[in-house]
Design an enzyme around this catalytic site. Structure first.
Site, PDB file in Angstrom:
ATOM      1  N   ARG A   9      14.712  -0.582  -1.478  1.00 50.43           N
ATOM      2  CA  ARG A   9      13.990  -1.515  -2.120  1.00 50.43           C
ATOM      3  C   ARG A   9      15.058  -2.367  -2.986  1.00 50.43           C
ATOM      4  O   ARG A   9      16.088  -2.151  -3.006  1.00 50.43           O
ATOM      5  CB  ARG A   9      13.187  -0.450  -3.129  1.00 50.43           C
ATOM      6  CG  ARG A   9      12.090   0.020  -2.680  1.00 50.43           C
ATOM      7  CD  ARG A   9      11.205   0.922  -3.689  1.00 50.43           C
ATOM      8  NE  ARG A   9      12.116   2.000  -4.084  1.00 50.43           N
ATOM      9  CZ  ARG A   9      12.691   1.986  -5.143  1.00 50.43           C
ATOM     10  NH1 ARG A   9      12.872   0.949  -6.276  1.00 50.43           N
ATOM     11  NH2 ARG A   9      13.354   2.986  -5.643  1.00 50.43           N
ATOM     12  N   LYS A  35       5.058   0.768  -2.540  1.00 50.35           N
ATOM     13  CA  LYS A  35       5.585   1.133  -3.866  1.00 50.35           C
ATOM     14  C   LYS A  35       4.944  -0.008  -4.685  1.00 50.35           C
ATOM     15  O   LYS A  35       4.366   0.366  -5.983  1.00 50.35           O
ATOM     16  CB  LYS A  35       6.993   1.025  -4.071  1.00 50.35           C
ATOM     17  CG  LYS A  35       7.726   2.481  -3.391  1.00 50.35           C
ATOM     18  CD  LYS A  35       7.053   3.511  -3.971  1.00 50.35           C
ATOM     19  CE  LYS A  35       8.040   4.625  -3.498  1.00 50.35           C
ATOM     20  NZ  LYS A  35       7.489   5.916  -3.754  1.00 50.35           N
ATOM     21  N   HIS A  41       4.434  10.663  -9.153  1.00 48.18           N
ATOM     22  CA  HIS A  41       5.471  10.320  -7.982  1.00 48.18           C
ATOM     23  C   HIS A  41       5.979  11.733  -7.532  1.00 48.18           C
ATOM     24  O   HIS A  41       6.849  12.536  -7.830  1.00 48.18           O
ATOM     25  CB  HIS A  41       6.596   9.581  -8.507  1.00 48.18           C
ATOM     26  CG  HIS A  41       7.605   9.175  -7.242  1.00 48.18           C
ATOM     27  ND1 HIS A  41       8.864   8.951  -7.515  1.00 48.18           N
ATOM     28  CD2 HIS A  41       7.380   8.556  -5.888  1.00 48.18           C
ATOM     29  CE1 HIS A  41       9.554   8.663  -6.489  1.00 48.18           C
ATOM     30  NE2 HIS A  41       8.569   8.465  -5.264  1.00 48.18           N
ATOM     31  N   SER A 100      13.102   9.822  -4.467  1.00 48.44           N
ATOM     32  CA  SER A 100      13.533   9.816  -2.940  1.00 48.44           C
ATOM     33  C   SER A 100      14.856  10.654  -2.768  1.00 48.44           C
ATOM     34  O   SER A 100      15.768  10.231  -3.472  1.00 48.44           O
ATOM     35  CB  SER A 100      13.417   8.283  -2.473  1.00 48.44           C
ATOM     36  OG  SER A 100      13.931   8.517  -1.235  1.00 48.44           O
ATOM     37  N   LYS A 146      10.723  15.920  -1.653  1.00 44.85           N
ATOM     38  CA  LYS A 146       9.454  16.088  -1.777  1.00 44.85           C
ATOM     39  C   LYS A 146       8.590  16.211  -0.486  1.00 44.85           C
ATOM     40  O   LYS A 146       7.967  17.115  -0.313  1.00 44.85           O
ATOM     41  CB  LYS A 146       8.840  14.838  -2.545  1.00 44.85           C
ATOM     42  CG  LYS A 146       9.413  14.715  -3.870  1.00 44.85           C
ATOM     43  CD  LYS A 146       8.415  13.419  -4.478  1.00 44.85           C
ATOM     44  CE  LYS A 146       8.561  12.091  -3.853  1.00 44.85           C
ATOM     45  NZ  LYS A 146       9.864  11.424  -3.496  1.00 44.85           N
ATOM     46  N   THR A 147       9.190  15.336   0.676  1.00 45.91           N
ATOM     47  CA  THR A 147       8.364  15.535   1.833  1.00 45.91           C
ATOM     48  C   THR A 147       8.945  16.722   2.486  1.00 45.91           C
ATOM     49  O   THR A 147       7.917  17.435   3.006  1.00 45.91           O
ATOM     50  CB  THR A 147       9.023  14.385   2.800  1.00 45.91           C
ATOM     51  OG1 THR A 147       8.426  12.881   2.029  1.00 45.91           O
ATOM     52  CG2 THR A 147       8.351  14.390   4.015  1.00 45.91           C
ATOM     53  N   ASP A 199       4.260  11.942  -1.313  1.00 41.62           N
ATOM     54  CA  ASP A 199       4.753  10.941  -2.229  1.00 41.62           C
ATOM     55  C   ASP A 199       4.045  10.738  -3.511  1.00 41.62           C
ATOM     56  O   ASP A 199       4.680  10.481  -4.478  1.00 41.62           O
ATOM     57  CB  ASP A 199       5.347   9.924  -1.494  1.00 41.62           C
ATOM     58  CG  ASP A 199       6.522   8.954  -2.248  1.00 41.62           C
ATOM     59  OD1 ASP A 199       7.203   9.641  -2.929  1.00 41.62           O
ATOM     60  OD2 ASP A 199       6.286   7.881  -2.128  1.00 41.62           O
ATOM     61  N   ARG A 235      14.289   5.983   8.145  1.00 43.41           N
ATOM     62  CA  ARG A 235      12.937   6.552   7.800  1.00 43.41           C
ATOM     63  C   ARG A 235      12.068   6.550   9.030  1.00 43.41           C
ATOM     64  O   ARG A 235      12.209   5.700   9.959  1.00 43.41           O
ATOM     65  CB  ARG A 235      12.214   5.970   6.763  1.00 43.41           C
ATOM     66  CG  ARG A 235      13.157   6.119   5.255  1.00 43.41           C
ATOM     67  CD  ARG A 235      12.211   5.492   4.197  1.00 43.41           C
ATOM     68  NE  ARG A 235      12.966   5.660   2.903  1.00 43.41           N
ATOM     69  CZ  ARG A 235      12.442   6.838   2.118  1.00 43.41           C
ATOM     70  NH1 ARG A 235      11.564   7.668   2.212  1.00 43.41           N
ATOM     71  NH2 ARG A 235      13.323   7.018   0.949  1.00 43.41           N
TER      72      ARG A 235
END
Length: 532
Positions: free
Chosen positions: A60, A200, A219, A239, A243-244, A258, A324
């Site tokens: 980003r 996002k 988030h 990130s 989390k994943t 997410d 990713r």
């Protein structure tokens, strides 16, 4: 020329977009893959995956993101965190982008942001690249075909990578721009092929809209016990904090990885897909996620692969550390059919501590949870944002400051009230470093993290003996079955305990300095929770 299914009363011409070439509405995955290959945007990978590169933008561009300043949002936006854009400059940007688009082919997807029908957002995504259309369809919620007949978008996103902004004319920083206009219900993205800007942007919209309805936007990832949505857990984190990986537990049902909302009805996923980091992904540690990298229509982003066999190299980060894959939620075998759960029974705040100070798990009081949520301490992981090449300690309030349009207290107060109402237990989990800081210590073993989380979620950890951390005052378990006891005392993992003490003192000072900005907005018990 138009192809695909769409509400006849809501073609692009109804939005003042005219003069385009072929416009493809709501194409399904096979057609989008064909278009991506035919247009030279992608290569076919093993199992029908889609191999893409996003060029120089592999993450980003937060410094190029703007919110249009208008009277209707003036008092609600956290302007210290969100760069303002003048409404007239946005209008020029919009007009110039539409002019640039003329004669070119575009792809349109009409999608939902949010699994809860009562609280979802109808979003139209217009993209120049076919694979961006596939990405949008993968990551957002996909309507039934019949629902498209009367679909009317509440917000529209236009993503045009070939358009370059003019900073002087358009009031932005560079030729790359992400501009949100809440009044015009429009988001413009230019000069970046990084698809994560699309997802996002929708998250930012929901983070603005839902708190106004008393719904907590988070988030976080989320899962629940099999056949028992009442036993729901959420995992806050930036990130790269896990989390994943940690939510994709085969012994629990995955709600999402997410972005979620917490309403009076419970927890619901904003998305229809997962966007997992693939660097060092292994079939042993993350078998479900690894398996998606050879499944039809999974988008493989910025990974090195063998030109002949198309085999992926999960260790080569020469393109980016932020490699990713994007895949539909249903590719995870234990994913929820509804993407909805109950009120969280456990709240886990994931932090990637590059200082090597924090323990692998700690139990938080409600006041401590508010303190650590507003602090949002973690490390930016290499590649997530442009220019980040190694872990950088940072405070990202609410574990998602780049996507928070409103002031942090809005989200913090919502979380505090919901914890009080529903009685959630809160945990701080460090997935960062142990035995020393980054460059000296080692990354926390994932097996230990999984064992600690299992104990927290099944309730057995609550029965453990706890000690009070001398630096932060939270409770840390002394022993946990299956976990090396030395890991639970981070000071003992350092070769030089005095060096640990100095590092801990430094981190406590950083916490206190950062939290000073929130002290006028919180209760005395939260102020007191900052240190022992």
């Amino acid at each position: 020329m138009t192809i695909g299914r769409v509400n006849p009363a809501f073609r692009l011409s109804e939005q003042g977009i005219a003069g385009l070439g072929k416009v493809s509405y709501n194409l399904l995955e096979p057609a989008l893959i064909e278009e991506s290959l035919k247009r030279g945007e992608a290569h076919m990978g093993i199992g029908g995956t889609v191999l893409v590169s996003t060029g120089k933008f592999t993450g980003r561009s937060p410094k190029d993101k703007f919110v249009v300043r208008t009277p209707s949002v003036e008092g609600d936006i956290w302007w210290e965190n969100n760069q303002p854009m003048d409404a007239d400059a946005f209008d020029r940007l919009h007009a110039d982008m539409l002019e640039h688009m003329k004669g070119r082919d575009y792809f349109v997807q009409d999608l939902f942001g949010g699994a809860d029908p009562e609280n979802r957002l109808d979003v139209r995504v217009i993209t120049e690249l076919a694979w961006h259309s596939l990405f949008s369809r993968t990551m957002l919620r996909r309507p039934e075909r019949a629902e498209l007949d009367d679909f009317t978008a509440e917000f529209t996103i236009i993503n045009c990578p070939s358009f370059k902004a003019d900073p002087e004319r358009h009031g932005c920083r560079s030729d790359t721009v992400v501009a949100l206009n809440f009044d015009r219900k429009l988001i413009l993205i230019g000069n970046t092929e990084y698809a994560g800007e699309i997802k996002k942007s929708v998250f930012t919209l929901l983070n603005y809209i839902l708190p106004g309805k008393g719904i907590m936007a988070m988030h976080c990832s989320a899962n629940h016990a099999p056949d028992n949505p009442v036993d729901t857990a959420v995992f806050f984190g930036l990130s790269g904090t896990g989390k994943t990986t940690l939510s994709a537990d085969p012994s629990r049902t995955l709600i999402g990885d997410d972005e979620h909302g917490w309403s009076d009805r419970g927890t619901f996923n904003f998305e229809g897909g997962c966007y997992a980091k693939t660097i060092n992904l292994s079939p042993e540690a993350e078998p479900e996620i690894y398996a998606t990298t050879t499944k039809f229509a999974t988008i493989i982003e910025n990974m090195v692969y063998d030109e002949e066999t198309r085999e992926l190299d999960f260790e080569d980060d020469s393109l980016t550390a932020n490699m990713r894959c994007a895949y539909p939620l249903e590719y995870i075998s234990n994913a929820s059919d509804t993407a909805m759960g109950g009120h969280p029974k456990n709240i886990i705040m994931l932090t990637c501590d590059a200082f090597g100070v924090l323990p692998p798990i700690a139990r938080l009081t409600p006041a401590q949870a508010m303190y650590h949520f507003l602090s949002g301490f973690t490390s930016k992981v290499a590649g997530t944002e442009r220019g980040v090449t190694e872990p950088e300690p940072t405070f990202s309030t609410c574990f998602g400051a780049p996507f928070m349009p409103r002031r942090p207290e809005v989200y913090g107060n919502l979380l505090r009230d919901k914890i009080a109402r529903h009685g959630a237990t809160c945990w701080l989990v460090n997935t960062g470093w142990t035995g020393g800081a980054y460059g000296t210590g080692n990354r926390m073993p994932i097996k230990a993290t999984r064992a600690l989380l299992r104990a927290a979620l099944d309730g057995s950890l609550a029965e453990a003996t706890f000690r009070k951390d001398p630096n932060f005052g939270f409770d840390v378990p002394v022993t946990v079955p299956g976990v090396d006891a030395s890991l639970l005392d981070p000071r003992s993992t350092w070769a030089d305990p005095k060096a640990y003490d100095a590092q801990a003192k430094k981190l406590v000072g950083m916490f206190s300095e950062n939290f000073a900005q929130y002290e006028p907005f919180v209760d005395d018990d939260v102020r007191a929770a900052r240190i022992a």
